[in-house]
Design a protein around this motif. Structure first.
Motif, short mmCIF file in Angstrom:
data_model
loop_
_atom_site.label_atom_id
_atom_site.label_comp_id
_atom_site.label_asym_id
_atom_site.label_seq_id
_atom_site.Cartn_x
_atom_site.Cartn_y
_atom_site.Cartn_z
N ALA A 131 58.79 49.99 54.30
CA ALA A 131 59.40 49.14 53.39
C ALA A 131 59.38 47.51 54.09
O ALA A 131 59.29 46.79 53.29
CB ALA A 131 60.84 49.51 53.46
N GLN A 132 59.31 47.58 55.13
CA GLN A 132 59.13 45.96 55.73
C GLN A 132 57.85 45.47 55.24
O GLN A 132 57.80 44.25 54.98
CB GLN A 132 59.46 46.08 57.34
CG GLN A 132 60.82 46.16 57.70
CD GLN A 132 61.05 46.53 59.35
OE1 GLN A 132 59.79 46.52 59.82
NE2 GLN A 132 62.17 46.51 59.69
N GLU A 133 56.84 46.34 55.40
CA GLU A 133 55.58 45.84 55.09
C GLU A 133 55.47 45.55 53.75
O GLU A 133 54.56 44.35 53.23
CB GLU A 133 54.52 46.93 55.53
CG GLU A 133 54.09 47.00 57.15
CD GLU A 133 53.34 48.26 57.31
OE1 GLU A 133 52.84 48.93 56.48
OE2 GLU A 133 52.73 48.42 58.45
N GLN A 134 56.12 46.33 52.79
CA GLN A 134 55.99 45.95 51.23
C GLN A 134 56.87 44.56 51.16
O GLN A 134 56.47 43.86 50.21
CB GLN A 134 56.69 47.07 50.50
CG GLN A 134 55.53 48.39 50.53
CD GLN A 134 56.39 49.51 49.88
OE1 GLN A 134 57.62 49.39 49.38
NE2 GLN A 134 55.42 50.36 49.51
N GLU A 135 57.86 44.26 51.74
CA GLU A 135 58.57 43.07 51.61
C GLU A 135 57.69 41.95 52.01
O GLU A 135 57.80 40.65 51.44
CB GLU A 135 60.10 43.28 52.08
CG GLU A 135 60.89 43.81 51.69
CD GLU A 135 61.99 43.92 52.34
OE1 GLU A 135 62.55 42.96 52.78
OE2 GLU A 135 63.04 44.98 52.11
N LYS A 136 56.91 41.98 53.15
CA LYS A 136 56.16 40.80 53.71
C LYS A 136 55.16 40.57 52.52
O LYS A 136 54.61 39.52 52.50
CB LYS A 136 55.43 41.46 55.09
CG LYS A 136 56.79 41.57 56.15
CD LYS A 136 55.79 41.58 57.38
CE LYS A 136 56.80 41.95 58.38
NZ LYS A 136 56.16 42.14 59.79
N ARG A 137 54.59 41.50 51.94
CA ARG A 137 53.43 41.17 51.21
C ARG A 137 53.91 40.59 49.83
O ARG A 137 53.08 40.20 49.12
CB ARG A 137 53.01 42.67 50.40
CG ARG A 137 52.05 43.32 51.60
CD ARG A 137 51.44 44.48 50.99
NE ARG A 137 51.22 45.44 52.01
CZ ARG A 137 51.12 46.76 52.16
NH1 ARG A 137 51.18 47.39 50.84
NH2 ARG A 137 50.78 47.28 53.31
N ARG A 138 55.16 40.70 49.54
CA ARG A 138 55.85 39.93 48.17
C ARG A 138 55.94 38.41 48.44
O ARG A 138 55.72 37.71 48.94
CB ARG A 138 57.27 40.60 47.86
CG ARG A 138 57.36 42.00 47.45
CD ARG A 138 58.45 42.47 47.12
NE ARG A 138 58.48 43.83 46.86
CZ ARG A 138 59.51 44.69 46.74
NH1 ARG A 138 60.67 43.99 46.76
NH2 ARG A 138 59.44 45.78 46.34
#
Length: 138
Positions: A131-138
């Protein structure tokens, strides 16, 4: 290696070991007497039948004692009737009236274990990192 040249055993070390003396015995733990006192065993098997009924009930109900409270109460009553234990009311021993149903928490089926629910150790951490990685990609 020549066997005739073996070193003698360190006798000083052995003497030091014996000079220390014997080990001190451990002190016995102080026990606590049972809450209800001691009671005689049923050597004459006066209450064996009610005890066996209770044990059969436990075995049939996966050792869930609340399902066998009638048999348990009968066994304790038998012991009290034959002076194998002090007479006391069943309510005082933790029994409610037999006509009342067990509490809903006790009557419910046992909860499923985490593994039965699909729990995998460390999965929450993995999901949090994703979830943290997906937020960083945004």
């Amino acid at each position: 290696f020549n066997t005739s040249e073996r070193r003698p055993v360190d006798s000083g070390r052995a003497r030091r070991r014996t000079r220390r003396g014997m080990a001190q015995p451990m002190k016995a733990a102080q026990g606590r007497p049972p809450d209800k006192g001691s009671f005689p065993l049923d050597h004459s098997s006066e209450c064996k039948a009610s005890m066996e009924d209770y044990m059969r009930c436990l075995k049939a109900n996966s050792n869930e004692s609340f399902r066998c409270r009638e048999q348990s109460a009968a066994y304790l009553s038998c012991r009290m009737d034959r002076n194998l234990m002090a007479r006391e009311s069943l309510v005082g021993l933790g029994y409610r009236q037999m006509d009342t149903a067990p509490s809903p928490a006790l009557a419910a089926e046992p909860a499923r274990t985490e593994s039965q629910r699909g729990f995998v150790a460390g999965l929450n951490r993995v999901n949090a990192v994703r979830a943290q990685e997906q937020e960083k990609r945004r």
